[in-house]
Design a protein around this motif. Structure first.
Motif, PDB file in Angstrom:
ATOM      1  N   VAL A 189      -8.967   6.057   2.938  1.00  0.00           N
ATOM      2  CA  VAL A 189      -8.807   6.088   1.623  1.00  0.00           C
ATOM      3  C   VAL A 189      -7.059   5.715   1.342  1.00  0.00           C
ATOM      4  N   ASN A 190      -7.039   4.027   1.084  1.00  0.00           N
ATOM      5  CA  ASN A 190      -5.942   3.682   0.902  1.00  0.00           C
ATOM      6  C   ASN A 190      -5.520   3.166  -0.434  1.00  0.00           C
ATOM      7  N   TYR A 191      -4.850   3.545  -1.147  1.00  0.00           N
ATOM      8  CA  TYR A 191      -4.168   2.550  -2.215  1.00  0.00           C
ATOM      9  C   TYR A 191      -3.557   1.730  -2.072  1.00  0.00           C
ATOM     10  N   THR A 192      -3.523   0.115  -2.551  1.00  0.00           N
ATOM     11  CA  THR A 192      -2.652  -0.857  -2.951  1.00  0.00           C
ATOM     12  C   THR A 192      -1.878  -0.748  -4.592  1.00  0.00           C
TER      13      THR A 192
ATOM     14  N   ASP B 160       1.201  -1.554  -0.078  1.00  0.00           N
ATOM     15  CA  ASP B 160      -0.043  -0.223   0.147  1.00  0.00           C
ATOM     16  C   ASP B 160       0.702   1.335  -0.295  1.00  0.00           C
TER      17      ASP B 160
ATOM     18  N   GLU C 239     -13.605   8.850   7.236  1.00  0.00           N
ATOM     19  CA  GLU C 239     -13.079   7.893   5.732  1.00  0.00           C
ATOM     20  C   GLU C 239     -11.987   7.926   5.336  1.00  0.00           C
TER      21      GLU C 239
ATOM     22  N   GLU D 144      -4.536   0.294  -7.208  1.00  0.00           N
ATOM     23  CA  GLU D 144      -6.387  -0.043  -6.734  1.00  0.00           C
ATOM     24  C   GLU D 144      -6.650   0.644  -5.326  1.00  0.00           C
ATOM     25  N   LYS D 145      -7.484   1.447  -5.681  1.00  0.00           N
ATOM     26  CA  LYS D 145      -8.015   2.620  -4.134  1.00  0.00           C
ATOM     27  C   LYS D 145      -8.999   1.655  -3.717  1.00  0.00           C
ATOM     28  N   HIS D 146      -8.604   1.647  -2.333  1.00  0.00           N
ATOM     29  CA  HIS D 146      -9.450   1.355  -0.901  1.00  0.00           C
ATOM     30  C   HIS D 146     -10.328   2.437  -0.255  1.00  0.00           C
ATOM     31  N   VAL D 147     -11.644   2.743   0.208  1.00  0.00           N
ATOM     32  CA  VAL D 147     -12.110   3.306   0.977  1.00  0.00           C
ATOM     33  C   VAL D 147     -12.885   2.287   1.802  1.00  0.00           C
ATOM     34  N   ALA D 148     -11.814   2.572   3.400  1.00  0.00           N
ATOM     35  CA  ALA D 148     -12.244   2.301   4.977  1.00  0.00           C
ATOM     36  C   ALA D 148     -13.145   2.839   5.422  1.00  0.00           C
TER      37      ALA D 148
END
Lengths: 565, 482
Positions: free
Chosen positions: B163-166, B21, B161, B52-56
């Motif tokens: 946001v992280n990116y892999t 990430d 929120e 890849e964008k992740h929103v947690a």
């Protein structure tokens, strides 16, 4: 040189536009409308509008004889070679007399008159006659002051006629009204009275024309009486032209009489204080063929020149080898000088037939020293990245002084009759106008660096300044000083600087440019109150310089005087 | 296209991990996660990595919640502060009493009888307390835990929120890494030392993307209208004309009388001309002009007749044309030949609208010589207009009070047809004779703002004098063929 007159002719009110009906014009000339429209401009006219059945044409103010279809037809017949030479008009005495009251000497002394018989009037020709009258009021009468014209149904009144200075409370029924009004009332209540009251209201007595039975024909130059209204039933006309200039009055009489004569009427003279008028006789001039030939640059023989003059409806015959005797029709008010006749020769020759050519004159170009200095100032300012503006020279004291927190200069020129509150004075400085330009460009990207070079006027003396402004968040004293310094250096001004007291700038951030002990310029950071007065939101570094400080600026020239040969 | 240095660094950092990430990579690359994402996006455009964008959603203590971390919720702290029972009066002295009592009752931990608070049991911790305790240990908790929403409602925990990116290497990325990368630092600006030492030969100079537009800059420049004026001046200089310049303020004598404009001419009324209160004395010898008006002096002219008023001639005006300057120039340059021109501002008392201004520029030219004539006047007009780009010129009779013969030139403009442009003529003898000018003077003039409208494509004359900076910035200094 322009166009003073072309410009005036564009002015809405005073344009002499004549409506020419093709049917009538074709009948008078015997030529089709296409030819007329095509050739008309070449005798001196602007075609304003071409319509189905008529054309609206604007003629020059020096040719009021063309303000009627009859006058135009007369000129066109000559120009097209259908009927050339002097038009001759017979005049018989009418036996009618007209007296002029000596009491009018200081009011409106001149009277011209004529009787026009057997007119054949329909609605259209009455309108055309009124149009001619109005155009003459403008071009010859100078708004009725110099000449005013009245036409009357002769059969409604009884000669002899009297032109008198009347008490102001005399009453009669004016045109377009049903009740009697005193002349003083007319000046207040009648539309024509209101329009022209200024021409008579200061006189103790008013001009008035009455008949043998003391009935009123006219209150010149204001309004006629209803009694002598001209209608389609009118057969015989009495013409009166009153005014302050005899020559102009007779011009109006001659133009109206000859126009109606062209339409088929017969002209009779009236005895005005013993003088029979009009004579409708031509005047005479002896002109040189050589002088005409060299003015126009075309070789002319006496015969050729005679032929060309005939086309312009002059009477002309060679007087000797080198001169021509010219008879000038009585309606040509514009012939003051021999050259006026030569112009008609040129028109008859056809402007399109002149071979335009450059003379072999060898001269050397010289730039004026002032524009040379202005050009140098532009070069420096554009080199510094400034963009030029060319602001108006007319402005107002709010922009020039109030907004700048500066006291008005005593030498500021004020317009006597300004046309708007925005433009009341002539600028004495350029800097305030650049501040205005910054406001106008407030929505554009910063930084903005603007300059102007141009005329300012103080005490009637025109000289030139340069000014510059720079607006952006970091604009400051140093920027202004650097620009002022390089401008002076590049213009070879050996200047010095001292602190300024100019209230348009921030104290401690302003400097005067000094030359030989005299302040010739200023620079610094514009005062925040001045910025707010111009609705600006960022600092402005500014400078202004009097270009008279530049070495080589010429001394003001003295006024030349008319001199002898 | 070449990889940027940063993209290369990213690939190298990713090589041992394959996928990571942005935060992890940022630590390894000693930069910010946002920068890593930016480099990764560039590399992904080239197909070297996948982003890849992740929103947690995550939960953090609020300021109030932070105060209870490690100590327990207020009701727990309050519950632990007494034994089986305590008089209400005493319990209310506790700092957390206000919040705690309500919650203890709501959770059924206590009953209140006769002003005394009794424990109902030993109050096992609820799910809210469990999750709050975990928050205390880890600093944040993931979504979905029981009891979270109660704490959010109580304002002890807030939702955020994250946001992280892999970022993962693609096969193409692996191939590129396997082939080896040049990892030397790119050079942006060449230094003096690099140039002198010859180091530039082996420097990896950063390459620029020519498809990216540059910053827009503007030069300082003269006004488009001034450029047109200068063009006209150059044409006249080319034709051998000397330049005239003079004052804006003129007496009526010079503006009108010296030009044989009759004193009752409409142009001399206050509705057409700007009059000033100032008066100028008449020049010496003015009587010659007076005589010309009254009876034509010693020429073949009749003059205008009537009486000429010296007083009227003294009144100052803002010049209505520059012709007054021409006659003053000729009065001091009586020896032929004279060729001179002037471009200056003139004034008319007009209400301002898009096509009418109270002030505008006028160009005026005069030629005086022994043998010049009407044909030459037309020749000068034709030449001047041709040099200004108007190749088709024709002439019609005109009228101006101070010229005879007079001519109105018209030029042909594509799309407009024949356009009247200025006026011309030979000065009347009534104008020249009083000043001892013995030869014909050809004169022409034109309102050049008219030309400016045609040439600059303006619809509103006011734009010349109240200009938009943007218009000047965008109007090229060299406009093409002309």
């Amino acid at each position: 040189m322009d166009p003073g007159d072309a410009h005036l002719r564009r002015g809405a009110v005073r344009v002499a536009i004549i409506t020419l009906s093709y049917r009538y014009l074709e009948r008078l000339t015997g030529v089709d409308r296409g030819t007329i429209i095509e050739r008309l401009p070449m005798i001196g006219a602007d075609i304003e509008r071409v319509e189905e059945d008529h054309a609206d044409v604007e003629f020059f103010p020096d040719r009021p004889d063309l303000y009627s279809p009859e006058g135009v037809a007369r000129a066109m017949r000559g120009f097209l070679g259908i009927e050339v030479g002097l038009p001759v008009y017979d005049v018989h005495p009418s036996g009618i007399t007209f007296s002029v009251d000596p009491g009018l000497a200081d009011i409106r002394p001149c009277l011209g008159s004529a009787v026009i018989r057997n007119v054949n009037l329909d609605e259209e020709s009455i309108e055309s006659l009124m149009g001619l009258q109005e155009a003459l009021h403008w071009a010859v009468g100078r708004g009725r002051g110099k000449v005013a014209i009245g036409v009357h149904d002769l059969d409604a009144v009884r000669p002899p006629f009297h032109y008198i200075a009347s008490p102001r409370d005399r009453s009669f029924v004016p045109l377009d009204f049903e009740r009697e009004m005193t002349m003083e009332e007319i000046l207040v209540d009648h539309p024509k009275g209101r329009d022209y009251a200024h021409l008579v209201e200061n006189f103790p007595r008013f001009p008035l024309i009455v008949d043998a039975d003391d009935r009123v024909l006219s209150f010149p130059p204001i309004i006629n009486g209803e009694l002598t209204r001209v209608t389609t039933a009118t057969k015989n006309i009495l013409l009166d032209c009153t005014g302050t200039d005899r020559k102009a009055v007779m011009t109006a009489v001659n133009i109206i009489c000859t126009a109606l004569a062209e339409a088929g009427a017969s002209i009779e003279s009236v005895s005005v204080d013993g003088e029979e008028m009009p004579t409708l006789a031509p005047s005479e001039r002896l002109v040189s063929v050589e002088e005409c030939s060299s003015l126009l640059g075309i070789p002319l023989t006496p015969g050729e020149m005679t032929r060309l003059l005939g086309r312009m409806r002059f009477g002309a015959e060679p007087a000797d080898d080198s001169r021509i005797r010219v008879e000038i029709p009585c309606y040509r008010a514009d012939i003051l000088h021999d050259w006026d006749i030569f112009e008609d020769v040129a028109i008859a020759y056809g402007f399109e037939n002149f071979d335009a050519t450059l003379p072999a004159v060898s001269t050397i170009a010289v730039e004026h020293p002032v524009t040379r200095i202005e050009r140098a100032a532009r070069a420096v300012m554009t080199g510094l990245g400034y963009i030029e503006m060319i602001p108006f020279t007319l402005t107002n004291e709010r922009v020039l002084y109030t907004n700048m927190q500066r006291p008005p200069l005593p030498g500021t020129l004020r317009l006597l009759h300004p046309i708007s509150e925005e433009q009341t004075v002539v600028r004495t400085d350029l800097l305030p106008l650049l501040m205005e330009a910054l406001l106008a460009n407030k929505h554009r990207d910063l930084p903005q660096r603007l300059f102007a070079v141009g005329d300012v006027v103080e005490d009637c003396l025109t000289y030139q300044k340069v000014a510059a402004v720079s607006i952006h968040p970091a604009a400051d004293f140093s920027e202004a000083y650097a620009a002022a310094d390089v401008l002076c250096r590049e213009l070879s001004i050996g200047y010095s600087v001292r602190e300024s007291a100019d209230p348009a700038f921030i104290d401690g951030r302003r400097g005067d440019i000094v030359l030989d002990g005299k302040v010739v310029g200023v620079f610094g950071e514009i005062h925040p109150a001045v910025l707010r007065a111009f609705d600006l939101e960022h600092p402005v570094a500014a400078l202004a310089l009097d270009l008279r400080a530049v070495p080589g600026y010429p001394a003001p020239p003295g006024t030349p005087s008319p001199g002898g040969r | 296209m070449e990889l940027t240095q940063n993209e290369k660094k990213l690939l190298v950092a990713l090589a041992p991990l394959g996928s990571a990430d942005a935060t992890t990579l940022a630590e390894r690359m000693k930069t910010r996660p946002e920068a890593v994402v930016q480099y990764a996006n560039l590399a992904s455009e080239r197909g070297l990595v996948e982003v890849e964008k992740h929103v947690a959603l995550r939960y953090l203590p609020t300021e109030e919640g932070q105060a209870y971390i490690g100590k327990g919720l207020p009701e727990r702290q309050l519950f632990e502060s007494f034994g089986d029972a305590i008089p209400m009066r005493d319990l209310q002295k506790h700092p957390l009493a206000k919040i705690g009592i309500g919650w203890m009752r709501r959770k059924g931990w206590i009953t209140i009888r006769d002003g005394v608070v009794h424990r109902t049991g030993n109050a096992p911790p609820g799910p809210d307390e469990v999750v709050f305790a975990r928050l205390g240990e880890t600093g944040e908790v993931p979504a979905g835990e029981e009891g979270l929403l109660d704490l959010v409602k109580r304002g002890l925990i807030r939702e955020e929120e994250a946001v992280n990116y892999t970022i993962s290497l693609t096969p193409a990325g692996r191939d590129l890494l396997a082939a080896g990368l040049d990892l030397r630092e790119e050079v942006g600006t060449l230094t003096r030392e690099q140039i002198l030492s010859g180091a530039w030969e082996s420097l990896p100079l950063r390459r620029y993307d020519v498809t990216k537009l540059p910053r827009r800059v503007y030069p300082g420049k003269t006004h488009p209208y001034q450029r047109l004026i200068d063009e006209m001046r150059r044409v006249l200089f080319d034709m051998g004309f000397a330049e005239m310049s003079g004052g804006i303020v003129q007496s009526s004598f010079w503006n009108f009388d010296a030009l044989f404009q009759p004193q009752d001419h409409p142009a001399r009324e206050m509705q057409d001309t700007f009059f000033l209160a100032e008066r100028w004395p008449l020049p010496e010898g003015y009587e010659r002009v007076r005589d010309m008006h009254e009876h034509g002096g010693d020429t073949s002219s009749t003059g205008w007749g009537g009486r000429w008023s010296a007083e009227k001639a003294q009144q100052c005006v803002l010049r209505t044309h520059t012709t007054g300057l021409s006659i003053q120039h000729l009065a001091v340059h009586r020896e032929p030949p004279v060729k001179a021109f002037c471009i200056g501002r003139v004034y008319r008392r007009e209400a301002i609208d898009p096509t009418h201004l109270a002030e505008f520029e006028q160009l005026e030219g005069i030629v005086m010589d022994e043998t010049v004539n009407f044909r030459h006047l037309l020749g000068f007009l034709k030449e001047f207009y041709a040099k200004m780009g108007f190749d088709k010129v024709r002439f019609r009779p005109g009228y101006f009070p101070y010229t005879e013969p007079s001519v109105e030139p018209e030029v042909y403009v594509e799309g407009l047809g024949w356009v009247e442009l200025g006026g011309a003529g030979i000065f009347r003898e009534e104008v020249t004779a009083p000043f001892g000018i013995e030869h014909p003077v050809l004169a022409w003039g034109l309102g050049i703002s008219r030309v400016a409208m045609l040439r600059l494509g303006l619809r509103d004359l006011r734009h010349l004098y109240r200009s938009d900076v943007e218009w000047i910035r965008e109007t090229p200094i060299y406009g093409g063929g002309r």
